[in-house]
Design an enzyme around this catalytic site. Sequence first.
Site, PDB file in Angstrom:
ATOM      1  N   ARG A 230       0.840  -1.194   0.000  1.00  0.00           N
ATOM      2  CA  ARG A 230       0.000   0.000   0.000  1.00  0.00           C
ATOM      3  C   ARG A 230       0.876   1.244   0.000  1.00  0.00           C
ATOM      4  O   ARG A 230       1.907   1.295   0.674  1.00  0.00           O
ATOM      5  CB  ARG A 230      -0.891   0.027   1.249  1.00  0.00           C
ATOM      6  CG  ARG A 230      -2.159  -0.797   1.106  1.00  0.00           C
ATOM      7  CD  ARG A 230      -3.087  -0.202   0.051  1.00  0.00           C
ATOM      8  NE  ARG A 230      -4.284  -0.967  -0.166  1.00  0.00           N
ATOM      9  CZ  ARG A 230      -4.421  -1.949  -1.065  1.00  0.00           C
ATOM     10  NH1 ARG A 230      -3.403  -2.299  -1.823  1.00  0.00           N
ATOM     11  NH2 ARG A 230      -5.575  -2.561  -1.221  1.00  0.00           N
ATOM     12  N   GLU A 259      -3.681   7.706  -5.232  1.00  0.00           N
ATOM     13  CA  GLU A 259      -3.954   6.954  -6.467  1.00  0.00           C
ATOM     14  C   GLU A 259      -5.312   7.387  -6.998  1.00  0.00           C
ATOM     15  O   GLU A 259      -6.226   7.573  -6.189  1.00  0.00           O
ATOM     16  CB  GLU A 259      -3.973   5.451  -6.188  1.00  0.00           C
ATOM     17  CG  GLU A 259      -2.614   4.893  -5.858  1.00  0.00           C
ATOM     18  CD  GLU A 259      -2.617   3.373  -5.651  1.00  0.00           C
ATOM     19  OE1 GLU A 259      -3.565   2.699  -6.101  1.00  0.00           O
ATOM     20  OE2 GLU A 259      -1.669   2.868  -5.045  1.00  0.00           O
ATOM     21  N   HIS A 277      -0.491   0.074  -9.771  1.00  0.00           N
ATOM     22  CA  HIS A 277      -1.264  -0.819  -8.891  1.00  0.00           C
ATOM     23  C   HIS A 277      -1.728  -2.078  -9.647  1.00  0.00           C
ATOM     24  O   HIS A 277      -2.917  -2.375  -9.746  1.00  0.00           O
ATOM     25  CB  HIS A 277      -2.468  -0.074  -8.295  1.00  0.00           C
ATOM     26  CG  HIS A 277      -2.954  -0.669  -7.004  1.00  0.00           C
ATOM     27  ND1 HIS A 277      -3.428   0.073  -5.971  1.00  0.00           N
ATOM     28  CD2 HIS A 277      -3.045  -1.953  -6.588  1.00  0.00           C
ATOM     29  CE1 HIS A 277      -3.798  -0.708  -4.967  1.00  0.00           C
ATOM     30  NE2 HIS A 277      -3.574  -1.958  -5.329  1.00  0.00           N
TER      31      HIS A 277
HETATM   32  P1  NAD Z   1      -2.061 -10.203   5.524  1.00  0.00           P
HETATM   33  O1  NAD Z   1      -3.055  -9.598   6.437  1.00  0.00           O
HETATM   34  O2  NAD Z   1      -2.146 -11.647   5.233  1.00  0.00           O
HETATM   35  O3  NAD Z   1      -0.601  -9.904   6.070  1.00  0.00           O
HETATM   36  C1  NAD Z   1      -0.215  -8.665   6.562  1.00  0.00           C
HETATM   37  C2  NAD Z   1       0.813  -8.915   7.648  1.00  0.00           C
HETATM   38  O4  NAD Z   1       1.287  -7.656   8.094  1.00  0.00           O
HETATM   39  C3  NAD Z   1       0.238  -9.620   8.866  1.00  0.00           C
HETATM   40  O5  NAD Z   1       0.948 -10.808   9.119  1.00  0.00           O
HETATM   41  C4  NAD Z   1       0.397  -8.620   9.982  1.00  0.00           C
HETATM   42  O6  NAD Z   1       0.708  -9.242  11.212  1.00  0.00           O
HETATM   43  C5  NAD Z   1       1.535  -7.775   9.477  1.00  0.00           C
HETATM   44  N1  NAD Z   1       1.587  -6.469  10.113  1.00  0.00           N
HETATM   45  C6  NAD Z   1       0.554  -5.649  10.434  1.00  0.00           C
HETATM   46  N2  NAD Z   1       1.027  -4.540  11.025  1.00  0.00           N
HETATM   47  C7  NAD Z   1       2.376  -4.664  11.063  1.00  0.00           C
HETATM   48  C8  NAD Z   1       3.409  -3.845  11.567  1.00  0.00           C
HETATM   49  N3  NAD Z   1       3.154  -2.675  12.133  1.00  0.00           N
HETATM   50  N4  NAD Z   1       4.667  -4.297  11.448  1.00  0.00           N
HETATM   51  C9  NAD Z   1       4.960  -5.479  10.871  1.00  0.00           C
HETATM   52  N5  NAD Z   1       4.005  -6.308  10.392  1.00  0.00           N
HETATM   53  C10 NAD Z   1       2.735  -5.900  10.486  1.00  0.00           C
HETATM   54  O7  NAD Z   1      -2.132  -9.341   4.186  1.00  0.00           O
HETATM   55  P2  NAD Z   1      -1.671  -9.813   2.742  1.00  0.00           P
HETATM   56  O8  NAD Z   1      -2.791 -10.509   2.077  1.00  0.00           O
HETATM   57  O9  NAD Z   1      -0.376 -10.482   2.830  1.00  0.00           O
HETATM   58  O10 NAD Z   1      -1.518  -8.381   2.026  1.00  0.00           O
HETATM   59  C11 NAD Z   1      -0.415  -7.574   2.318  1.00  0.00           C
HETATM   60  C12 NAD Z   1      -0.573  -6.211   1.668  1.00  0.00           C
HETATM   61  O11 NAD Z   1      -0.622  -6.347   0.269  1.00  0.00           O
HETATM   62  C13 NAD Z   1      -1.847  -5.465   2.047  1.00  0.00           C
HETATM   63  O12 NAD Z   1      -1.549  -4.108   2.235  1.00  0.00           O
HETATM   64  C14 NAD Z   1      -2.728  -5.617   0.832  1.00  0.00           C
HETATM   65  O13 NAD Z   1      -3.676  -4.598   0.718  1.00  0.00           O
HETATM   66  C15 NAD Z   1      -1.695  -5.557  -0.246  1.00  0.00           C
HETATM   67  N6  NAD Z   1      -2.091  -6.091  -1.550  1.00  0.00           N
HETATM   68  C16 NAD Z   1      -1.688  -5.387  -2.651  1.00  0.00           C
HETATM   69  C17 NAD Z   1      -1.992  -5.862  -3.901  1.00  0.00           C
HETATM   70  C18 NAD Z   1      -1.602  -5.077  -5.125  1.00  0.00           C
HETATM   71  O14 NAD Z   1      -2.309  -5.119  -6.105  1.00  0.00           O
HETATM   72  N7  NAD Z   1      -0.495  -4.390  -5.115  1.00  0.00           N
HETATM   73  C19 NAD Z   1      -2.695  -7.053  -4.046  1.00  0.00           C
HETATM   74  C20 NAD Z   1      -3.055  -7.756  -2.916  1.00  0.00           C
HETATM   75  C21 NAD Z   1      -2.735  -7.259  -1.662  1.00  0.00           C
HETATM   76  C1  MLT Z   2      -5.905  -5.578  -3.240  1.00  0.00           C
HETATM   77  O1  MLT Z   2      -5.834  -5.100  -2.110  1.00  0.00           O
HETATM   78  O2  MLT Z   2      -6.554  -6.604  -3.488  1.00  0.00           O
HETATM   79  C2  MLT Z   2      -5.133  -4.945  -4.310  1.00  0.00           C
HETATM   80  O3  MLT Z   2      -4.832  -3.650  -4.001  1.00  0.00           O
HETATM   81  C3  MLT Z   2      -5.621  -5.122  -5.669  1.00  0.00           C
HETATM   82  C4  MLT Z   2      -6.978  -4.601  -6.034  1.00  0.00           C
HETATM   83  O4  MLT Z   2      -7.500  -3.715  -5.405  1.00  0.00           O
HETATM   84  O5  MLT Z   2      -7.508  -5.095  -6.995  1.00  0.00           O
END
Ligand code: NAD
Ligand code: MLT
Length: 525
Positions: A230, A259, A277
Amino acid sequence: MRVLVTESIAQSGIDMLGKKAEVDVRLKIGRDELLEIIKGYHGIVVRSATLVDSQLLKAAKNLKVVGRAGNGIDNIDLDAATQAGVVVVNTPESNSVSAAEHTIGMMLASCRNTCSANQYIKSGNWDRSRFKGNELDGKTVGIIGLGRIGSLVSSRLQSFNMKVIAYDPYIPGERFELLGVEKMEKLEDLLIRADIITVHTPRTEETIGMLGESQLATIKDGVRLVNCARGGIIEEKALYKALKSGKVASAALDVFEQEPCPDNPLFGLDNIVVTPHLGADTHEAQNKVGINIAKHVLDALEGRFVTGAVNMPSLHDKDMEYLKPYLLLAEKLGRLYYQLEKRPVSKVEIKYRGGIAEHKTGLLTLAYLKGLLEPVVKERVNYVNAKLLAKSRGIDVMESLDSAASEYTDLIEARVSNGHGAFSMAGTLFGMKELRIVELNGYKIDMEPAPHMLLVRNEDKPGVIGCIGTIMGVSKINIATMRVSRNSKGGKALMVLNVDGVVPKDVIDMVKKVDGITEVNFIKL
Ligand code: NAD
Ligand code: MLT
């Protein structure tokens, strides 16, 4: 049922929604128009760009579900949704692999200057020396956030022969061991050791600016940074300075503080790779996301239990199978109190006994609270907001478990305190499907919940039962079943009649006049 889709999701998902609901896809809808039309919808499906805040939720008078087609829910005001009883569902598993693969791709592109070289050669140039990069092999990667995506990234990077260290204070040590990752107790420990740092936390108050100017000052010279989680977790201003000075050798960003952001000072730098993104944008992920979000939204709209709802306890299938019949029992037990007592509740204590205590019982407590509050609050009460509503009415809710076998295989006991005393009830299931209330305020009874029931409290003396039978007969009210219970011979007694229709007030008044009857209530369960 009407569902509004405000951001692009796979056609397979729209088709699935369309089988059960009227679907309107409005990809470019403006905020004002959205606020205007949302009241006409029962469901809304968004990705990360649509802000579902308290203003929108207030305008959404008929909304039951917000479907977040994807993972991050930082664009949704969860508290406001919970308060309004709106279920929020997302599909976190569906795009994790794509996001992890994109992270690896961005990391490699950043280490090998792939994008600059691509641009250079396409502009008619040829020079190999200016794009020399680094291998991943043998380097230390620091993962911040070892959740779903962080873990997938970790296993993929281990196959590149990288040493993986991670910082995630919310993940138990065993998980680190299982993943072959060295646990960093403090963020600073990771920052001073890593050659490459990749962030995979959600955007929260704690993580915004987590890598700011002071943190970037402590990293090794020439570190490479990746953010496919993010925008804002790595502060953009601080990153700009560190990229300019060479403290950070290169960065790869898929997400930004604002964004969409078609222009950003960072884009002017050579040592940064950026994508708009795209982490989840693969055919595979979007198909899974589309189908799964449609399933969850329809479950919520059709009143089924939604697995994986963000603002409700989640259950494994095994728990769900066992607990499902008990949900109705818990709700009916909850319905008893205000039909028999008018005093405001101060505390609810629920005890789960027997096999049921080995399952996740939180949902049963919500079902009990839903049954308790539904008849007396004006807001919609459901599993999403039941606990919050109880809290706002000053009701303390306590849950306890005792897996030791009792007289019944499974038993739900509830004790409701109201400042003047306590009201108790207990229920079980016969043969896993027949609901029974087996205790009411100290009386042992075998009471089958039904839509028309007469509860009579009386003295235990001859003639009372006969009189009630006569009154019902004269009033042409058929008695389906009758159960009696007493606390001692000649003491106080409870009589429960299941009847075939509503018992009118004048008949209740007649029953009340019978000698020895102390209280009469017509209830619906
Ligand atoms: P998740 O909830 O499975 O994992 C997140 C981890 O972060 C957890 O294990 C949590 O304990 C840890 N965390 C929370 N606060 C923290 C802190 N202060 N310090 C250290 N660790 C901390 O989430 P995920 O499914 O692995 O997703 C991770 C990120 O990726 C999210 O921000 C999600 O929105 C993003 N994401 C982005 C895309 C994209 O298109 N770029 C796609 C999917 C997910
Ligand atoms: C997500 O959190 O799933 C990603 O940012 C991707 C999306 O929004 O499609």
